[in-house]
Every structure is written in structure tokens, then in C-alpha cells.
Design a protein around this motif. Sequence first.
Motif, PDB file in Angstrom:
ATOM      1  N   ILE A  26       0.835  -1.200   0.000  1.00  0.00           N
ATOM      2  CA  ILE A  26       0.000   0.000   0.000  1.00  0.00           C
ATOM      3  C   ILE A  26       0.871   1.251   0.000  1.00  0.00           C
ATOM      4  CG2 ILE A  26      -1.695   1.325   1.330  1.00  0.00           C
ATOM      5  CD1 ILE A  26      -2.892  -1.310   2.270  1.00  0.00           C
ATOM      6  N   GLU A  27       1.949   1.190   0.792  1.00  0.00           N
ATOM      7  CA  GLU A  27       2.825   2.364   0.866  1.00  0.00           C
ATOM      8  C   GLU A  27       3.403   2.725  -0.499  1.00  0.00           C
ATOM      9  OE1 GLU A  27       6.246   1.938   3.372  1.00  0.00           O
ATOM     10  OE2 GLU A  27       6.916   3.983   2.936  1.00  0.00           O
ATOM     11  N   SER A  28       3.943   1.723  -1.189  1.00  0.00           N
ATOM     12  CA  SER A  28       4.588   2.053  -2.469  1.00  0.00           C
ATOM     13  C   SER A  28       3.547   2.445  -3.502  1.00  0.00           C
ATOM     14  CB  SER A  28       5.475   0.904  -2.946  1.00  0.00           C
ATOM     15  OG  SER A  28       4.700  -0.101  -3.527  1.00  0.00           O
ATOM     16  N   GLU A  29       2.366   1.832  -3.436  1.00  0.00           N
ATOM     17  CA  GLU A  29       1.314   2.205  -4.386  1.00  0.00           C
ATOM     18  C   GLU A  29       0.767   3.608  -4.103  1.00  0.00           C
ATOM     19  OE1 GLU A  29      -0.266  -2.202  -5.721  1.00  0.00           O
ATOM     20  OE2 GLU A  29      -1.643  -0.859  -4.693  1.00  0.00           O
ATOM     21  N   LEU A  30       0.801   3.977  -2.819  1.00  0.00           N
ATOM     22  CA  LEU A  30       0.332   5.321  -2.457  1.00  0.00           C
ATOM     23  C   LEU A  30       1.261   6.389  -3.019  1.00  0.00           C
ATOM     24  CD1 LEU A  30      -0.901   5.708   1.235  1.00  0.00           C
ATOM     25  CD2 LEU A  30      -2.021   6.512  -0.846  1.00  0.00           C
ATOM     26  N   ARG A  31       2.560   6.093  -2.960  1.00  0.00           N
ATOM     27  CA  ARG A  31       3.530   7.034  -3.540  1.00  0.00           C
ATOM     28  C   ARG A  31       3.235   7.259  -5.013  1.00  0.00           C
ATOM     29  NH1 ARG A  31       7.425   8.080   0.091  1.00  0.00           N
ATOM     30  NH2 ARG A  31       7.752   6.416   1.611  1.00  0.00           N
ATOM     31  N   GLN A  32       2.929   6.158  -5.702  1.00  0.00           N
ATOM     32  CA  GLN A  32       2.582   6.270  -7.119  1.00  0.00           C
ATOM     33  C   GLN A  32       1.276   7.028  -7.311  1.00  0.00           C
ATOM     34  OE1 GLN A  32       2.606   2.364  -8.801  1.00  0.00           O
ATOM     35  NE2 GLN A  32       4.845   2.293  -8.903  1.00  0.00           N
ATOM     36  N   ALA A  33       0.351   6.770  -6.400  1.00  0.00           N
ATOM     37  CA  ALA A  33      -0.951   7.438  -6.497  1.00  0.00           C
ATOM     38  C   ALA A  33      -0.766   8.956  -6.473  1.00  0.00           C
ATOM     39  CB  ALA A  33      -1.849   6.996  -5.351  1.00  0.00           C
ATOM     40  N   LEU A  34       0.144   9.408  -5.596  1.00  0.00           N
ATOM     41  CA  LEU A  34       0.414  10.845  -5.502  1.00  0.00           C
ATOM     42  C   LEU A  34       0.967  11.381  -6.817  1.00  0.00           C
ATOM     43  CD1 LEU A  34       1.913  11.160  -1.916  1.00  0.00           C
ATOM     44  CD2 LEU A  34       0.204  12.717  -2.880  1.00  0.00           C
ATOM     45  N   GLN A  35       1.836  10.591  -7.447  1.00  0.00           N
ATOM     46  CA  GLN A  35       2.468  11.048  -8.691  1.00  0.00           C
ATOM     47  C   GLN A  35       1.537  10.921  -9.889  1.00  0.00           C
ATOM     48  OE1 GLN A  35       5.948   8.636  -8.674  1.00  0.00           O
ATOM     49  NE2 GLN A  35       7.025   9.976  -7.236  1.00  0.00           N
ATOM     50  N   HIS A  36       0.684   9.893  -9.857  1.00  0.00           N
ATOM     51  CA  HIS A  36      -0.120   9.611 -11.039  1.00  0.00           C
ATOM     52  C   HIS A  36      -1.550  10.117 -10.967  1.00  0.00           C
ATOM     53  CE1 HIS A  36       2.894   6.109 -11.818  1.00  0.00           C
ATOM     54  NE2 HIS A  36       3.371   7.274 -12.150  1.00  0.00           N
ATOM     55  N   ASP A  37      -1.771  11.039 -10.023  1.00  0.00           N
ATOM     56  CA  ASP A  37      -3.071  11.692 -10.046  1.00  0.00           C
ATOM     57  C   ASP A  37      -4.230  10.743  -9.758  1.00  0.00           C
ATOM     58  OD1 ASP A  37      -3.613  14.328 -10.305  1.00  0.00           O
ATOM     59  OD2 ASP A  37      -4.521  14.131 -12.294  1.00  0.00           O
ATOM     60  N   GLU A  38      -4.005   9.797  -8.878  1.00  0.00           N
ATOM     61  CA  GLU A  38      -5.078   8.846  -8.566  1.00  0.00           C
ATOM     62  C   GLU A  38      -5.919   9.298  -7.379  1.00  0.00           C
ATOM     63  OE1 GLU A  38      -2.190   5.189  -9.981  1.00  0.00           O
ATOM     64  OE2 GLU A  38      -3.164   5.006  -8.031  1.00  0.00           O
ATOM     65  N   LEU A  39      -5.557  10.424  -6.784  1.00  0.00           N
ATOM     66  CA  LEU A  39      -6.287  10.886  -5.603  1.00  0.00           C
ATOM     67  C   LEU A  39      -7.345  11.909  -5.991  1.00  0.00           C
ATOM     68  CD1 LEU A  39      -3.267  11.299  -3.194  1.00  0.00           C
ATOM     69  CD2 LEU A  39      -4.878   9.393  -3.320  1.00  0.00           C
ATOM     70  N   GLN A  40      -8.395  11.936  -5.208  1.00  0.00           N
ATOM     71  CA  GLN A  40      -9.492  12.854  -5.484  1.00  0.00           C
ATOM     72  C   GLN A  40     -10.156  13.243  -4.173  1.00  0.00           C
ATOM     73  OE1 GLN A  40     -12.282  11.082  -8.219  1.00  0.00           O
ATOM     74  NE2 GLN A  40     -13.603  12.885  -8.235  1.00  0.00           N
ATOM     75  N   LEU A  41     -10.694  14.452  -4.114  1.00  0.00           N
ATOM     76  CA  LEU A  41     -11.453  14.828  -2.930  1.00  0.00           C
ATOM     77  C   LEU A  41     -12.939  14.714  -3.227  1.00  0.00           C
ATOM     78  CD1 LEU A  41      -9.618  17.943  -1.396  1.00  0.00           C
ATOM     79  CD2 LEU A  41      -9.593  15.561  -0.605  1.00  0.00           C
ATOM     80  N   TYR A  42     -13.649  14.094  -2.295  1.00  0.00           N
ATOM     81  CA  TYR A  42     -15.106  14.093  -2.329  1.00  0.00           C
ATOM     82  C   TYR A  42     -15.564  15.099  -1.281  1.00  0.00           C
ATOM     83  CZ  TYR A  42     -16.059  10.072  -5.393  1.00  0.00           C
ATOM     84  OH  TYR A  42     -16.193   9.227  -6.473  1.00  0.00           O
ATOM     85  N   TYR A  43     -16.794  15.548  -1.415  1.00  0.00           N
ATOM     86  CA  TYR A  43     -17.304  16.552  -0.479  1.00  0.00           C
ATOM     87  C   TYR A  43     -18.621  16.070   0.111  1.00  0.00           C
ATOM     88  CZ  TYR A  43     -13.692  19.321  -2.613  1.00  0.00           C
ATOM     89  OH  TYR A  43     -12.464  19.745  -3.051  1.00  0.00           O
ATOM     90  N   GLN A  44     -18.708  16.127   1.439  1.00  0.00           N
ATOM     91  CA  GLN A  44     -19.971  15.758   2.080  1.00  0.00           C
ATOM     92  C   GLN A  44     -20.559  16.995   2.757  1.00  0.00           C
ATOM     93  OE1 GLN A  44     -20.031  12.987   5.451  1.00  0.00           O
ATOM     94  NE2 GLN A  44     -21.904  12.073   4.623  1.00  0.00           N
ATOM     95  N   PRO A  45     -21.779  17.373   2.355  1.00  0.00           N
ATOM     96  CA  PRO A  45     -22.386  18.596   2.903  1.00  0.00           C
ATOM     97  C   PRO A  45     -22.650  18.480   4.410  1.00  0.00           C
ATOM     98  CG  PRO A  45     -23.667  17.756   1.041  1.00  0.00           C
ATOM     99  CD  PRO A  45     -22.665  16.710   1.376  1.00  0.00           C
ATOM    100  N   LYS A  46     -22.571  19.636   5.067  1.00  0.00           N
ATOM    101  CA  LYS A  46     -23.060  19.777   6.442  1.00  0.00           C
ATOM    102  C   LYS A  46     -24.261  20.700   6.340  1.00  0.00           C
ATOM    103  CE  LYS A  46     -18.367  19.638   8.340  1.00  0.00           C
ATOM    104  NZ  LYS A  46     -17.305  20.377   9.071  1.00  0.00           N
ATOM    105  N   VAL A  47     -25.384  20.303   6.950  1.00  0.00           N
ATOM    106  CA  VAL A  47     -26.584  21.132   6.846  1.00  0.00           C
ATOM    107  C   VAL A  47     -27.035  21.652   8.200  1.00  0.00           C
ATOM    108  CG1 VAL A  47     -27.572  20.272   4.696  1.00  0.00           C
ATOM    109  CG2 VAL A  47     -27.953  19.007   6.802  1.00  0.00           C
ATOM    110  N   SER A  48     -27.589  22.851   8.177  1.00  0.00           N
ATOM    111  CA  SER A  48     -28.102  23.462   9.395  1.00  0.00           C
ATOM    112  C   SER A  48     -29.408  22.781   9.785  1.00  0.00           C
ATOM    113  CB  SER A  48     -28.351  24.957   9.165  1.00  0.00           C
ATOM    114  OG  SER A  48     -29.215  25.446  10.175  1.00  0.00           O
ATOM    115  N   LEU A  49     -29.534  22.426  11.050  1.00  0.00           N
ATOM    116  CA  LEU A  49     -30.781  21.804  11.516  1.00  0.00           C
ATOM    117  C   LEU A  49     -31.877  22.861  11.665  1.00  0.00           C
ATOM    118  CD1 LEU A  49     -29.427  19.106  13.961  1.00  0.00           C
ATOM    119  CD2 LEU A  49     -31.099  18.730  12.139  1.00  0.00           C
ATOM    120  N   ARG A  50     -31.490  24.117  11.683  1.00  0.00           N
ATOM    121  CA  ARG A  50     -32.479  25.181  11.800  1.00  0.00           C
ATOM    122  C   ARG A  50     -33.045  25.547  10.432  1.00  0.00           C
ATOM    123  NH1 ARG A  50     -29.044  28.065  15.030  1.00  0.00           N
ATOM    124  NH2 ARG A  50     -28.970  26.310  16.451  1.00  0.00           N
ATOM    125  N   SER A  51     -32.153  25.894   9.493  1.00  0.00           N
ATOM    126  CA  SER A  51     -32.620  26.373   8.188  1.00  0.00           C
ATOM    127  C   SER A  51     -32.753  25.255   7.156  1.00  0.00           C
ATOM    128  CB  SER A  51     -31.660  27.426   7.654  1.00  0.00           C
ATOM    129  OG  SER A  51     -30.420  26.820   7.302  1.00  0.00           O
TER     130      SER A  51
END
Length: 278
Positions: A26-51
Motif C-alpha cells: 500500500i505504501e509504495s502504491e500510495l507514492r505512485q498514487a500521488l504522482q499519477h493523479d489517482e487521488l481525489q477529494l469528495y465533499y460531504q455537505p453539512k446542513v443546518s438543523l435550523r434552516s
Amino acid sequence: KAVQAESAFLFYSEEMNQRAKEHLRIESELRQALQHDELQLYYQPKVSLRSGRIVGAEALLRWRHPVRGLVSPGVFIPVAEETGLILELGNWVLEEACRQVRAWKDANLIMPPIAVNLSARQFDRQLPARMADVLQRHQVHPEQIMLEITESLLVRGTENVVAIMNELVAMGLALALDDFGTGYSSLAYLKKFPISTLKIDRSFVIGLPYEENDCAIARAIVTMAQQLRQEIVAEGVETAEQMSFLRELGCDQLQGYLFSQPVPADDFERMLREGKRL
Ligand code: C2E
Ligand code: CA
Ligand code: CA
Ligand code: CA
């Protein structure tokens, strides 16, 4: 007996060996992941319980492995923590989150703050300078970024940690305490740290509103956080019953599958544009 013990030992060490190999892979593959653009950010919303509106989001790291597909951070973050690779991963996450916030701003979106997870290992004297640098390069206002830290940091709790936190807050960054309740810090202890938001860990949310203990814990956290004037976010909210209970307690925000799973940037952008509500 002796033979049995010996084979048990052999079996055990074979298992350890497998684990070690798996980590190395996993470690060596992670290094490659950093170089080869295999990482991505997902976004999870936080919502107001009031509005019912989206008032924030948490950026969560995803690894698109060329063979294995989407690998969960639950698998690779612990390895990255152990090997120190988390520093590079963490920097990548900060860069990417700021780049994305800038792109959204340029597209005239009204952006709520985006929270980024920080490993305790990223939390050192250089952090404020690193934050200032990445924000400056992407022309992102510090109020756009929130940092989620975990309790292990507070337990390490020296003057140093408080000083660094104060520096970050003075810059305009907000700090959230993640997975609250799973570590060792007491609420009274929290007063020492300039933390504006508490996130109630999912393990206490799961049993709401049927498990008496979970209800008592959630109630205690919300009550005391209110006295410390901290915002409270409940994580891992999946059911309408959990939501109603949390709303009645006076919890401020909810994050969980009930509203949305973590999604790619484009999907999150669509939710913002369409004004998706709870
Ligand atoms: P976390 O910071 O506690 O993130 C919340 C986790 O709960 C996420 O898992 C999210 O997908 C999941 N979740 C949210 N709502 C629900 C729900 O309603 N039900 C269920 N069953 N799960 C829900 P994810 O994305 O797999 O991340 C796991 C952990 O990996 C995170 O826990 C965090 O500790 C770590 N992590 C993720 N991204 C990063 C990162 O960029 N940096 C660092 N240092 N850690 C990260
Ligand atoms: Ca988090
Ligand atoms: Ca969390
Ligand atoms: Ca959690």
C-alpha cells in the motif's frame, strides 16, 4: 503441546508477515498514487438543523486505484500515518481543497466553509506558515477553510499545541474537533483550546434515539458544548429519527447519508446551485 504452540507461532508470524507485506505494498502504491493523479477529494455537505440549508462541507480523500478501484481511506490513511506519507498526502489535500475553493469562487458560487481533515502528524510549528502559503498561492480567504483535528492532539496537549492553534485562529482559520467522545479529553479540558466546532462521533449517533446511553452522551455533549459556545455537528446521521432527536437537543448541524453521501466536486456544486435543502 510443544508442536501445537510452535505451529501457532508459525501461523501467527506468517500472518504478521502478510500484514507487513500488505503495508509495504500500500505504501509504495500510495507514492505512485500521488504522482499519477489517482487521488481525489469528495465533499460531504453539512446542513443546518435550523434552516435546512447547506452551511459547509467536509473534504474526504478518495483513491482511485487503477486495479482495485475506489480504495477507502479507512484502509490507506492508517498506513500513511504509520509511514509518515500522511504529510505528503495532507499537503496534497490542502492544495487540492484550496484549488477547488478558488475555482468555485471564480465560478461565482457562494461557498460555505470547506473542512479539511488534519492528521496529528501535520500539526507542528510550521503548520501556520504552510497554511498561509497555500491560502496565499490560491488566493483563498482563511474563513473558507476549516480544519478538523482529533482528540489525540489535545491529549498530547502541550503549550505548543495551544500556541499553534491560537496562531491558526488568529489567521482566520476555524478549528473543529473531530470524532468527539471517542478519545480521552473531557469537555472541561476543551476550554483550553480555541475550538469553535465539536463533531459528535458517529458511534454515538447510531443508537439515537433508542439507546439510552447514546442519548445521554449526545445530550451531555450538546449541553456542555452550548455552554462553551461551540457549534455542534452530528456526524453519520442516517435516519429521520436521529435527526429529530438531535434537533430537539439543540444540535446545530448534521452530516450524514440522510442528506448526502460524500460526492465528487461537480455533484456538490450542483447541490449548492440548486439550493438543496434538508
Ligand atoms: P471522519 O473524519 O470521521 O469522516 C467521516 C466518515 O464517515 C467518512 O468516511 C464519511 O464517508 C463517513 N460517513 C459520513 N456520513 C455517514 C453516514 O451517514 N453513515 C456512515 N456509515 N458513514 C458516514 P470516509 O470518507 O471513509 O473516511 C474515513 C476516515 O478517513 C475519516 O473519518 C478520516 O479520519 C479519514 N480521512 C478521510 N480523508 C482524510 C484526509 O484528507 N486526511 C486525513 N488525515 N484523514 C482523512
Ligand atoms: Ca473528519
Ligand atoms: Ca469525524
Ligand atoms: Ca468518525
